[in-house]
Design a protein around this motif. Sequence first.
Motif, PDB file in Angstrom:
ATOM      1  N   LYS A  19      24.267  -0.661  -1.490  1.00  0.00           N
ATOM      2  CA  LYS A  19      24.081   0.389  -0.475  1.00  0.00           C
ATOM      3  C   LYS A  19      22.800   0.236   0.337  1.00  0.00           C
ATOM      4  N   ARG A  20      21.909  -0.632  -0.083  1.00  0.00           N
ATOM      5  CA  ARG A  20      20.659  -0.832   0.661  1.00  0.00           C
ATOM      6  C   ARG A  20      20.453  -2.314   0.953  1.00  0.00           C
ATOM      7  N   SER A  21      20.029  -2.615   2.174  1.00  0.00           N
ATOM      8  CA  SER A  21      19.718  -4.001   2.527  1.00  0.00           C
ATOM      9  C   SER A  21      18.255  -4.323   2.281  1.00  0.00           C
ATOM     10  N   ALA A  22      17.460  -3.310   1.948  1.00  0.00           N
ATOM     11  CA  ALA A  22      16.033  -3.523   1.718  1.00  0.00           C
ATOM     12  C   ALA A  22      15.537  -2.608   0.610  1.00  0.00           C
ATOM     13  N   VAL A  23      14.650  -3.159  -0.215  1.00  0.00           N
ATOM     14  CA  VAL A  23      13.985  -2.358  -1.245  1.00  0.00           C
ATOM     15  C   VAL A  23      12.503  -2.687  -1.214  1.00  0.00           C
ATOM     16  N   LEU A  24      11.715  -1.788  -1.804  1.00  0.00           N
ATOM     17  CA  LEU A  24      10.282  -2.013  -1.950  1.00  0.00           C
ATOM     18  C   LEU A  24       9.949  -1.920  -3.426  1.00  0.00           C
ATOM     19  N   LEU A  25       9.463  -3.008  -3.992  1.00  0.00           N
ATOM     20  CA  LEU A  25       9.065  -3.038  -5.394  1.00  0.00           C
ATOM     21  C   LEU A  25       7.664  -2.446  -5.520  1.00  0.00           C
ATOM     22  N   ALA A  26       7.530  -1.411  -6.318  1.00  0.00           N
ATOM     23  CA  ALA A  26       6.240  -0.735  -6.452  1.00  0.00           C
ATOM     24  C   ALA A  26       5.148  -1.704  -6.877  1.00  0.00           C
ATOM     25  N   ASN A  27       3.997  -1.614  -6.204  1.00  0.00           N
ATOM     26  CA  ASN A  27       2.826  -2.442  -6.500  1.00  0.00           C
ATOM     27  C   ASN A  27       3.109  -3.938  -6.384  1.00  0.00           C
ATOM     28  N   HIS A  28       4.131  -4.310  -5.619  1.00  0.00           N
ATOM     29  CA  HIS A  28       4.543  -5.710  -5.582  1.00  0.00           C
ATOM     30  C   HIS A  28       4.897  -6.158  -4.166  1.00  0.00           C
ATOM     31  N   ALA A  35       0.833  -1.207   0.000  1.00  0.00           N
ATOM     32  CA  ALA A  35       0.000   0.000   0.000  1.00  0.00           C
ATOM     33  C   ALA A  35       0.870   1.260   0.000  1.00  0.00           C
ATOM     34  N   LEU A  36       1.900   1.258   0.833  1.00  0.00           N
ATOM     35  CA  LEU A  36       2.783   2.412   0.918  1.00  0.00           C
ATOM     36  C   LEU A  36       3.491   2.660  -0.410  1.00  0.00           C
ATOM     37  N   SER A  37       3.801   1.590  -1.137  1.00  0.00           N
ATOM     38  CA  SER A  37       4.511   1.738  -2.408  1.00  0.00           C
ATOM     39  C   SER A  37       3.672   2.423  -3.479  1.00  0.00           C
ATOM     40  N   MET A  38       2.357   2.451  -3.296  1.00  0.00           N
ATOM     41  CA  MET A  38       1.462   2.987  -4.320  1.00  0.00           C
ATOM     42  C   MET A  38       1.037   4.433  -4.068  1.00  0.00           C
ATOM     43  N   LEU A  39       1.404   4.989  -2.911  1.00  0.00           N
ATOM     44  CA  LEU A  39       0.964   6.341  -2.582  1.00  0.00           C
ATOM     45  C   LEU A  39       1.881   7.388  -3.204  1.00  0.00           C
ATOM     46  N   PRO A  40       1.310   8.435  -3.784  1.00  0.00           N
ATOM     47  CA  PRO A  40       2.115   9.392  -4.548  1.00  0.00           C
ATOM     48  C   PRO A  40       3.116  10.189  -3.731  1.00  0.00           C
ATOM     49  N   LYS A  46      14.727   1.706  -0.313  1.00  0.00           N
ATOM     50  CA  LYS A  46      14.586   2.335  -1.632  1.00  0.00           C
ATOM     51  C   LYS A  46      13.348   1.812  -2.343  1.00  0.00           C
ATOM     52  N   LEU A  47      12.553   2.714  -2.911  1.00  0.00           N
ATOM     53  CA  LEU A  47      11.404   2.324  -3.718  1.00  0.00           C
ATOM     54  C   LEU A  47      11.873   2.113  -5.159  1.00  0.00           C
ATOM     55  N   LEU A  48      11.700   0.904  -5.665  1.00  0.00           N
ATOM     56  CA  LEU A  48      12.039   0.592  -7.048  1.00  0.00           C
ATOM     57  C   LEU A  48      10.772   0.620  -7.897  1.00  0.00           C
ATOM     58  N   PRO A  49      10.895   0.850  -9.190  1.00  0.00           N
ATOM     59  CA  PRO A  49       9.700   0.904 -10.046  1.00  0.00           C
ATOM     60  C   PRO A  49       9.036  -0.459 -10.188  1.00  0.00           C
ATOM     61  N   PHE A  50       7.899  -0.475 -10.845  1.00  0.00           N
ATOM     62  CA  PHE A  50       7.185  -1.728 -11.072  1.00  0.00           C
ATOM     63  C   PHE A  50       7.861  -2.548 -12.164  1.00  0.00           C
ATOM     64  N   PHE A  51       7.963  -3.850 -11.906  1.00  0.00           N
ATOM     65  CA  PHE A  51       8.440  -4.808 -12.898  1.00  0.00           C
ATOM     66  C   PHE A  51       7.447  -5.964 -12.958  1.00  0.00           C
ATOM     67  N   ILE A  52       7.297  -6.565 -14.134  1.00  0.00           N
ATOM     68  CA  ILE A  52       6.501  -7.780 -14.243  1.00  0.00           C
ATOM     69  C   ILE A  52       7.149  -8.845 -13.362  1.00  0.00           C
ATOM     70  N   PRO A  53       6.385  -9.570 -12.546  1.00  0.00           N
ATOM     71  CA  PRO A  53       6.979 -10.612 -11.699  1.00  0.00           C
ATOM     72  C   PRO A  53       7.858 -11.572 -12.492  1.00  0.00           C
TER      73      PRO A  53
END
Length: 214
Positions: free
Chosen positions: A152-161, A102-107, A130-137
């Motif tokens: 540089k980051r141990s965690a990322v958030l894949l947008a809408n994923h 949900a957080l990944s989808m908020l503008p 880091k928020l990464l863009p959307f990719f097809i699974p």
Amino acid sequence: MSEHAKLREDICTLAKSMFDRGLTCGSSGNISARLSDGTVLVTPTGRAMGFLDPAQISHLDANFNFLSGDAPTKETPLHSAFYETRTGTGAVVHLHSTHSVALSMLPDTDPDNVLPPLTPYSIMRVGKVKLLPFFIPGDPAMGDAVRGLAGKRSAVLLANHGPVVAGKDLWAAVFAMEELEETAKLAMLTRGLQPAALPTDTIQQIVRKFDVDW
């Protein structure tokens, strides 16, 4: 019990724990963990994390070539990118947890750091996300995006994923993932309520004391 057998059991136990608590659902989510010989155990594709069989977990060599077990998750390139770019990575966890997605989808979510500094443990265990863009699974480009962060980051958030977290071992990666999702939940619950975030000087003290990626 051998290291190999113990790690298989731990993967199944922790996967079921997260599944039972609703942190991922259906056949979503995947886990990988590295053995001392450099080979990697990976959860199979298309399997619910609440019903994994230790004997069916995929075994890959140090270069992520298939050795035995069921076919590995299609997100294996995403996992391999963390092992390649972050020295000391012992496990990677990827979920489709609700509040993080949900957080990944908020503008107005900060793409450089999606989690507001609400608690010390989110900083200590996760660092900046880091928020990464959307990719097809299954798109290998997800792995390329992680490599682009140069470790540089141990965690990322894949947008809408969903979120992906690397840790020094399986337990550390799972604990960090749970902290990420709980912080995302707090962020959603307090959105628009002007919560008191940690001040900058406190954040810096935590970063220095716990050697956080920030």
